[in-house]
Design a protein around this motif. Structure first.
Motif, PDB file in Angstrom:
ATOM      1  N   LEU A 183      33.751  26.344  37.044  1.00  0.00           N
ATOM      2  CA  LEU A 183      34.813  27.020  36.590  1.00  0.00           C
ATOM      3  C   LEU A 183      35.641  27.803  37.403  1.00  0.00           C
ATOM      4  CD1 LEU A 183      36.196  27.900  33.874  1.00  0.00           C
ATOM      5  CD2 LEU A 183      34.462  29.775  33.697  1.00  0.00           C
ATOM      6  N   ALA A 184      35.058  28.207  38.466  1.00  0.00           N
ATOM      7  CA  ALA A 184      35.837  29.011  39.518  1.00  0.00           C
ATOM      8  C   ALA A 184      36.805  28.211  40.331  1.00  0.00           C
ATOM      9  CB  ALA A 184      34.914  29.542  40.380  1.00  0.00           C
ATOM     10  N   GLU A 185      36.220  26.728  40.628  1.00  0.00           N
ATOM     11  CA  GLU A 185      37.431  25.902  41.071  1.00  0.00           C
ATOM     12  C   GLU A 185      38.337  25.609  40.137  1.00  0.00           C
ATOM     13  OE1 GLU A 185      37.178  21.627  43.459  1.00  0.00           O
ATOM     14  OE2 GLU A 185      35.274  22.750  43.273  1.00  0.00           O
ATOM     15  N   ALA A 186      38.053  25.377  38.982  1.00  0.00           N
ATOM     16  CA  ALA A 186      38.965  24.712  37.868  1.00  0.00           C
ATOM     17  C   ALA A 186      40.020  25.906  37.804  1.00  0.00           C
ATOM     18  CB  ALA A 186      38.390  24.522  36.577  1.00  0.00           C
ATOM     19  N   LYS A 187      39.582  27.044  37.925  1.00  0.00           N
ATOM     20  CA  LYS A 187      40.484  28.174  37.814  1.00  0.00           C
ATOM     21  C   LYS A 187      41.570  28.134  38.985  1.00  0.00           C
ATOM     22  CE  LYS A 187      38.623  31.512  34.630  1.00  0.00           C
ATOM     23  NZ  LYS A 187      38.169  32.782  34.451  1.00  0.00           N
ATOM     24  N   ARG A 188      41.019  28.089  40.097  1.00  0.00           N
ATOM     25  CA  ARG A 188      41.886  28.024  41.353  1.00  0.00           C
ATOM     26  C   ARG A 188      43.190  26.766  41.098  1.00  0.00           C
ATOM     27  NH1 ARG A 188      37.125  29.330  43.951  1.00  0.00           N
ATOM     28  NH2 ARG A 188      36.350  27.359  44.317  1.00  0.00           N
ATOM     29  N   ILE A 189      42.587  25.659  40.510  1.00  0.00           N
ATOM     30  CA  ILE A 189      43.712  24.542  40.165  1.00  0.00           C
ATOM     31  C   ILE A 189      44.499  25.131  39.157  1.00  0.00           C
ATOM     32  CG2 ILE A 189      43.936  22.198  39.339  1.00  0.00           C
ATOM     33  CD1 ILE A 189      41.022  21.730  40.631  1.00  0.00           C
ATOM     34  N   LEU A 190      44.078  25.484  38.403  1.00  0.00           N
ATOM     35  CA  LEU A 190      45.123  26.163  37.067  1.00  0.00           C
ATOM     36  C   LEU A 190      45.944  27.235  37.261  1.00  0.00           C
ATOM     37  CD1 LEU A 190      42.382  25.996  34.068  1.00  0.00           C
ATOM     38  CD2 LEU A 190      44.275  24.217  34.637  1.00  0.00           C
ATOM     39  N   TYR A 191      45.571  27.919  38.360  1.00  0.00           N
ATOM     40  CA  TYR A 191      46.284  29.404  38.723  1.00  0.00           C
ATOM     41  C   TYR A 191      46.393  29.555  39.900  1.00  0.00           C
ATOM     42  CZ  TYR A 191      44.631  29.860  33.750  1.00  0.00           C
ATOM     43  OH  TYR A 191      44.364  29.738  32.450  1.00  0.00           O
ATOM     44  N   PRO A 192      47.068  28.652  40.597  1.00  0.00           N
ATOM     45  CA  PRO A 192      47.088  28.749  42.241  1.00  0.00           C
ATOM     46  C   PRO A 192      47.877  30.153  42.662  1.00  0.00           C
ATOM     47  CG  PRO A 192      48.657  27.000  41.586  1.00  0.00           C
ATOM     48  CD  PRO A 192      47.900  27.598  40.390  1.00  0.00           C
ATOM     49  N   ARG A 250      33.240  22.810  24.772  1.00  0.00           N
ATOM     50  CA  ARG A 250      33.042  23.945  24.039  1.00  0.00           C
ATOM     51  C   ARG A 250      33.959  24.987  24.840  1.00  0.00           C
ATOM     52  NH1 ARG A 250      30.899  22.647  19.512  1.00  0.00           N
ATOM     53  NH2 ARG A 250      29.069  21.836  19.602  1.00  0.00           N
ATOM     54  N   GLY A 251      33.668  26.287  24.590  1.00  0.00           N
ATOM     55  CA  GLY A 251      34.270  27.389  25.387  1.00  0.00           C
ATOM     56  C   GLY A 251      34.188  27.203  26.789  1.00  0.00           C
ATOM     57  N   ALA A 252      35.365  27.750  27.266  1.00  0.00           N
ATOM     58  CA  ALA A 252      35.307  27.776  28.946  1.00  0.00           C
ATOM     59  C   ALA A 252      34.388  28.556  29.347  1.00  0.00           C
ATOM     60  CB  ALA A 252      36.565  27.957  29.336  1.00  0.00           C
ATOM     61  N   HIS A 253      34.199  29.843  28.787  1.00  0.00           N
ATOM     62  CA  HIS A 253      33.016  30.646  29.281  1.00  0.00           C
ATOM     63  C   HIS A 253      31.396  30.135  29.353  1.00  0.00           C
ATOM     64  CE1 HIS A 253      33.174  31.340  24.996  1.00  0.00           C
ATOM     65  NE2 HIS A 253      31.897  31.973  25.192  1.00  0.00           N
ATOM     66  N   LEU A 254      31.293  29.283  28.451  1.00  0.00           N
ATOM     67  CA  LEU A 254      30.059  28.842  28.455  1.00  0.00           C
ATOM     68  C   LEU A 254      29.664  27.906  29.659  1.00  0.00           C
ATOM     69  CD1 LEU A 254      30.120  27.865  24.790  1.00  0.00           C
ATOM     70  CD2 LEU A 254      29.153  29.983  25.736  1.00  0.00           C
ATOM     71  N   ASN A 255      28.458  27.970  30.300  1.00  0.00           N
ATOM     72  CA  ASN A 255      28.003  27.277  31.189  1.00  0.00           C
ATOM     73  C   ASN A 255      29.163  27.279  32.378  1.00  0.00           C
ATOM     74  OD1 ASN A 255      25.498  26.755  29.989  1.00  0.00           O
ATOM     75  ND2 ASN A 255      26.500  24.915  28.803  1.00  0.00           N
ATOM     76  N   PRO A 256      29.485  28.277  33.136  1.00  0.00           N
ATOM     77  CA  PRO A 256      30.430  28.079  33.930  1.00  0.00           C
ATOM     78  C   PRO A 256      30.286  27.492  35.329  1.00  0.00           C
ATOM     79  CG  PRO A 256      29.324  30.254  34.035  1.00  0.00           C
ATOM     80  CD  PRO A 256      28.959  29.734  32.880  1.00  0.00           C
ATOM     81  N   GLU A 257      28.838  26.937  35.483  1.00  0.00           N
ATOM     82  CA  GLU A 257      28.580  26.211  36.766  1.00  0.00           C
ATOM     83  C   GLU A 257      28.798  24.705  36.369  1.00  0.00           C
ATOM     84  OE1 GLU A 257      25.247  26.538  33.847  1.00  0.00           O
ATOM     85  OE2 GLU A 257      26.399  28.296  34.967  1.00  0.00           O
ATOM     86  N   ASP A 258      28.891  24.470  35.170  1.00  0.00           N
ATOM     87  CA  ASP A 258      29.206  22.990  34.780  1.00  0.00           C
ATOM     88  C   ASP A 258      30.533  22.477  35.399  1.00  0.00           C
ATOM     89  OD1 ASP A 258      26.824  22.740  33.679  1.00  0.00           O
ATOM     90  OD2 ASP A 258      27.551  22.895  31.448  1.00  0.00           O
ATOM     91  N   PRO A 259      30.600  20.989  35.801  1.00  0.00           N
ATOM     92  CA  PRO A 259      31.712  20.436  36.106  1.00  0.00           C
ATOM     93  C   PRO A 259      32.981  20.396  34.984  1.00  0.00           C
ATOM     94  CG  PRO A 259      30.184  18.601  36.045  1.00  0.00           C
ATOM     95  CD  PRO A 259      29.375  20.168  35.493  1.00  0.00           C
TER      96      PRO A 259
END
Length: 97
Positions: free
Chosen positions: A61-70, A32-41
């Motif tokens: 989601l926060a860790e995923a954003k660190r990988i996507l946008y270093p 689903r959308g990335a903004h839904l359930n930001p605590e999910d892996p």
């Protein structure tokens, strides 16, 4: 009908190779959308030109954003300069004489 040359199409396709995306790991109907359930892996996937292949896993989601946008995680230091005083007296049209 005006068709695009194959070389231009291949250029556009190759420009996307290496692109990353984060997909929530959820049961059921799928992501689903990335903004839904930001605590999910999240599974981070990389486009290889034909299919999305697994690249990395993130705890949320926060860790995923660190990988996507270093580059966004490194904040530039602010340049020193004069401190602006927003309510200081001025000469603007809206100021009373």
């Amino acid at each position: 009908m005006d068709e695009e040359p194959l070389s231009e199409w291949a250029e556009r396709r190759d420009a996307r190779v290496g692109r990353l995306r984060a997909v929530p790991i959820v049961p059921g109907d799928g992501p689903r959308g990335a903004h839904l359930n930001p605590e999910d892996p999240r599974a981070v996937e990389r486009w290889n030109g034909h299919v999305w292949e697994p690249y990395a896993f993130a705890a949320d989601l926060a860790e995923a954003k660190r990988i996507l946008y270093p580059e966004a995680s490194v904040l530039p230091s602010p340049a020193p300069g004069p401190v602006r005083q927003p309510l200081a007296p001025g000469k603007g049209r809206h100021r009373k004489p």
